[in-house]
Design a protein around this motif. Structure first.
Motif, short mmCIF file in Angstrom:
data_model
loop_
_atom_site.label_atom_id
_atom_site.label_comp_id
_atom_site.label_asym_id
_atom_site.label_seq_id
_atom_site.Cartn_x
_atom_site.Cartn_y
_atom_site.Cartn_z
N SER A 239 -8.47 -23.53 102.81
CA SER A 239 -8.53 -23.12 104.21
C SER A 239 -7.17 -23.38 104.86
CB SER A 239 -9.63 -23.88 104.95
OG SER A 239 -9.32 -25.23 104.99
N PHE A 240 -6.67 -22.38 105.53
CA PHE A 240 -5.38 -22.52 106.21
C PHE A 240 -5.30 -21.54 107.37
CE2 PHE A 240 -4.89 -19.38 102.92
CZ PHE A 240 -4.09 -18.41 103.47
N LYS A 241 -4.39 -21.83 108.27
CA LYS A 241 -4.19 -20.97 109.44
C LYS A 241 -2.96 -20.10 109.19
CE LYS A 241 -3.70 -23.92 112.69
NZ LYS A 241 -3.69 -24.99 113.56
N VAL A 242 -3.00 -18.87 109.69
CA VAL A 242 -1.81 -18.03 109.65
C VAL A 242 -1.05 -18.25 110.95
CG1 VAL A 242 -0.96 -15.65 109.56
CG2 VAL A 242 -2.86 -16.34 108.12
N ILE A 243 0.18 -18.74 110.83
CA ILE A 243 0.96 -19.09 112.03
C ILE A 243 1.56 -17.83 112.64
CG2 ILE A 243 2.84 -20.55 112.92
CD1 ILE A 243 0.69 -22.23 111.55
N THR A 244 1.27 -17.60 113.91
CA THR A 244 1.91 -16.48 114.61
C THR A 244 2.55 -17.00 115.89
OG1 THR A 244 -0.20 -15.97 115.63
CG2 THR A 244 0.43 -14.63 113.74
N ASP A 245 3.42 -16.19 116.45
CA ASP A 245 4.12 -16.58 117.67
C ASP A 245 4.39 -15.34 118.49
OD1 ASP A 245 5.76 -19.22 118.56
OD2 ASP A 245 6.79 -17.39 119.20
N ARG A 257 8.37 -20.56 111.12
CA ARG A 257 8.70 -21.18 109.83
C ARG A 257 8.39 -22.67 109.85
NH1 ARG A 257 12.83 -17.01 109.61
NH2 ARG A 257 12.34 -15.70 107.83
N ILE A 258 8.66 -23.34 110.95
CA ILE A 258 8.34 -24.78 111.02
C ILE A 258 6.82 -24.96 110.97
CG2 ILE A 258 8.46 -26.85 112.48
CD1 ILE A 258 11.26 -25.93 113.34
N GLY A 259 6.09 -24.08 111.68
CA GLY A 259 4.63 -24.14 111.65
C GLY A 259 4.08 -23.92 110.25
N GLU A 260 4.70 -22.99 109.54
CA GLU A 260 4.26 -22.71 108.16
C GLU A 260 4.54 -23.89 107.25
OE1 GLU A 260 5.61 -19.05 106.50
OE2 GLU A 260 4.62 -17.86 108.03
N LEU A 261 5.63 -24.60 107.51
CA LEU A 261 5.93 -25.80 106.72
C LEU A 261 4.80 -26.81 106.89
CD1 LEU A 261 9.72 -26.50 107.40
CD2 LEU A 261 8.70 -26.02 105.22
N LEU A 262 4.42 -27.04 108.16
CA LEU A 262 3.36 -28.03 108.44
C LEU A 262 2.04 -27.60 107.82
CD1 LEU A 262 4.35 -28.80 112.13
CD2 LEU A 262 4.64 -30.33 110.18
N GLU A 263 1.77 -26.28 107.84
CA GLU A 263 0.53 -25.76 107.26
C GLU A 263 0.55 -25.92 105.73
OE1 GLU A 263 -1.68 -24.87 109.59
OE2 GLU A 263 -3.13 -24.69 107.95
N ASN A 266 -0.58 -29.31 104.42
CA ASN A 266 -2.05 -29.43 104.34
C ASN A 266 -2.60 -28.68 103.13
OD1 ASN A 266 -2.22 -30.93 106.66
ND2 ASN A 266 -2.36 -29.13 107.98
N MET A 267 -1.99 -27.51 102.84
CA MET A 267 -2.47 -26.72 101.70
C MET A 267 -2.21 -27.45 100.40
SD MET A 267 -1.21 -23.08 103.07
CE MET A 267 -1.73 -22.01 101.78
N ILE A 268 -1.03 -28.08 100.29
CA ILE A 268 -0.70 -28.80 99.05
C ILE A 268 -1.69 -29.96 98.87
CG2 ILE A 268 1.05 -30.29 97.97
CD1 ILE A 268 3.14 -28.40 99.23
N ARG A 269 -2.02 -30.64 99.96
CA ARG A 269 -2.99 -31.76 99.87
C ARG A 269 -4.34 -31.24 99.39
NH1 ARG A 269 -0.83 -33.50 105.05
NH2 ARG A 269 0.80 -35.02 104.60
N GLN A 270 -4.75 -30.09 99.93
CA GLN A 270 -6.04 -29.51 99.49
C GLN A 270 -6.00 -29.12 98.02
OE1 GLN A 270 -7.93 -26.41 101.86
NE2 GLN A 270 -6.66 -27.05 103.56
N ILE A 271 -4.87 -28.53 97.59
CA ILE A 271 -4.76 -28.07 96.20
C ILE A 271 -4.87 -29.24 95.24
CG2 ILE A 271 -3.20 -27.01 94.49
CD1 ILE A 271 -2.14 -25.23 96.81
#
Lengths: 405, 131
Positions: A239-245, A257-263, A266-271
């Motif tokens: 589960s992840f969010k698609v970062i938009t602006d 890009r910074i938002g995607e880094l933070l997301e 979380n994805m790596i932790r889930q994986i």
């Protein structure tokens, strides 16, 4: 006042790759821009047709030095699709893990480059220092820092251990802390925020119309991400969010890009938490059955697309690559319109261009005139031999090709 | 809140930290276990199937039979000694991509990737080596 046209490139200190920009100026305001590519065509697609499916993994991985994993994933997915192979789940999770690590190092690299283009080299030094953490992780997991070589047809080549998972989690925590700090720098540091704001405007409508992809499109509020829209590897189970602006400018692209880094953290932790046990590869045939497939991957720069046509032999009949920059480069002319000459480097850098990946075409030349017609391989070779003989004084006619009598 | 000099504190703190870079030729960091460096060849395991040659993306590896040919004594007679199968691997270090596909392709585990990576040479001929 008369309009002036300035050529920038093909060699330009602000851009590390060859591309030529003809910029028409009214004062220091940009009226029009035309882009010329084709300085770095490497003939990868043609080369892929004379190599086997296994050899092509490494050839296509070298399309790009940053999104190397995306290109090889996209290619192996196509081949697996044609051969109807069922890839083990653990392999899919490892592919996603490396994909996300690649996104981390690509976005950290971009943040540094953006800092460098606007004269904020301190940011470049710090982000690239942190990027080393990701590069070391990739080196530990795959054996190399750039061309990972983790993918193979039917799975992945290297497994991950429990100790490595611990190292990944420690590195991710450290990187998250640093990225939060960069998020503060980007939004609070007046010199950076004001330099990036209202530069390289691309409206939502234009982004959709010009087919922009990746963070460039998402910064114009286009909610589009292949990982969510057409899940591949293990993205369907994360589960992840698609970062938009909706800033629609370079500042927005930085925030995305910074938002995607933070997301991604979380994805790596889930994986690593949900990674299943089991084999990492299935046996793949050397001869791939007749068929064709298209595969898409979300590279750090945007949507990457590969098309493969198989004729039943151990070599593909056609390989087509569409790198993300080719989709985004159309938008650069629009971004630069009504902008200023001084903004050119940062606006071009904001799409995170990679011109070597983009150069996929050759222009057929007949009798000194550009034509849109097709030229036979035999005629093209004859033309090149004559051209070198006439212009460079080199006689290449004695060189015989492997299949030539 | 927008304010200038957001990175000043971090920069000043860095003065009191160890450098992030390492003095490479003098201090060497150990390469990870999965590193793909120069190849190592186990002659006794090789059966000469040449799958490594077939899969190599850059045609960097060559397997040659260096064993003795079958000894013939008279025309039409049975050979006294059968042909000896002994193989040698020659690698072009400048062609090699260091992808280690040959290591994966080898069914007899006759090839291995080592952690040796300092292979640069000014002489082009020295880069074609017997491993």
């Amino acid at each position: 006042m008369a309009k002036v046209t300035i050529p920038i490139g093909p060699q330009h200190p602000a851009l590390k790759e060859p591309a030529s920009f003809n910029i028409t100026l009214d004062g220091e305001k940009i009226v029009h821009m035309t882009l010329k590519l084709g300085y770095n065509h490497r003939g990868i697609e043609k080369a892929a047709e004379s190599r086997t499916y296994i050899q092509n993994i490494y050839l296509l991985e070298r399309v790009c030095g940053i999104c190397s994993h995306s290109h090889s994933s996209c290619y192996v997915q196509c081949v697996e699709d044609i051969a109807a192979l069922e890839v083990p789940k653990r392999a899919l999770y490892i592919r996603s893990l490396v994909g996300e690590l690649e996104r981390l190092h690509s976005h950290l690299l971009w943040l540094g480059v953006a800092g460098h283009e606007v004269g904020f080299d301190t940011l470049l030094m710090y982000t690239w220092r942190d990027r080393e953490i990701v590069m070391d992780l990739l080196s530990m997991l795959t054996g190399n820092r750039v061309n990972y070589g983790i993918n193979t047809i039917g799975g992945v080549r290297r497994d991950i251990t429990k100790d490595q998972i611990k190292d990944i989690l420690v590195a991710v925590d450290k990187l998250e802390e640093e990225t939060k700090y960069y998020a503060q720098v980007a939004t609070q540091e007046v010199t950076l925020a004001k330099r990036l704001s209202r530069v390289g405007k691309l409206s939502h409508e234009d982004a959709v119309k010009l087919g922009a992809v990746g963070p460039t499109a998402r910064a114009s509020n286009v909610d589009r991400d292949i990982r969510r829209d057409d899940p591949y590897a293990a993205y369907g189970e994360i589960s992840f969010k698609v970062i938009t602006d909706n800033h629609n400018d370079v500042y927005g692209r930085t925030l995305v890009r910074i938002g995607e880094l933070l997301e991604s953290y979380n994805m790596i932790r889930q994986i690593v938490k949900n990674i299943p046990d089991g084999p990492i590869t299935v046996k793949a045939p050397r001869r791939i059955p007749v068929g064709e497939a298209v595969s898409r991957c979300e590279a750090p720069r945007g949507e990457d697309m590969h098309y493969i046509k198989s004729n039943g032999s151990d070599k593909p009949e056609r390989v087509k690559v569409r790198a993300p920059t080719l989709a985004n480069v159309q938008a650069v002319a629009k971004m630069l319109e009504n902008g200023y000459l001084a903004d050119v480097p940062i606006v071009i850098a904001a799409i995170d261009p990679c011109f070597s990946c983009t150069d996929r075409t050759t222009i057929a030349v007949k009798d000194g005139k550009k034509t849109r017609g097709l030229i036979e391989w035999k005629d093209l070779r004859k033309y090149s031999i004559e051209w070198y003989k006439k212009n460079e004084g080199i006689d290449l006619s004695k060189i015989k090709l492997q299949n030539e009598k | 809140m927008i304010r200038p000099g957001r990175m000043f504190l971090k920069v000043i703190c860095s003065f009191f930290k160890k450098p992030a870079t390492s003095m490479y030729p003098f201090i060497k960091i150990e390469k990870p276990a999965k590193f793909r460096g120069k190849l190592k060849f186990y002659q006794e395991r090789c059966i000469g199937c040449k799958l490594c040659m077939k899969d190599c993306p850059s045609n960097a590896i060559t397997i040659v039979n260096v064993g003795q040919p079958a000894a013939q004594n008279a025309a039409g007679a049975e050979p006294q000694k059968p042909a000896e199968k002994k193989f040698e691997a020659i690698v072009d270090l400048d062609k090699c991509l260091y992808c280690a596909q040959c290591v994966d392709s080898c069914m007899k585990k006759a090839l291995e990737a080592t952690r040796e990576f300092e292979l640069a040479s000014l002489d082009h001929k020295k880069l074609k080596v017997k491993i």
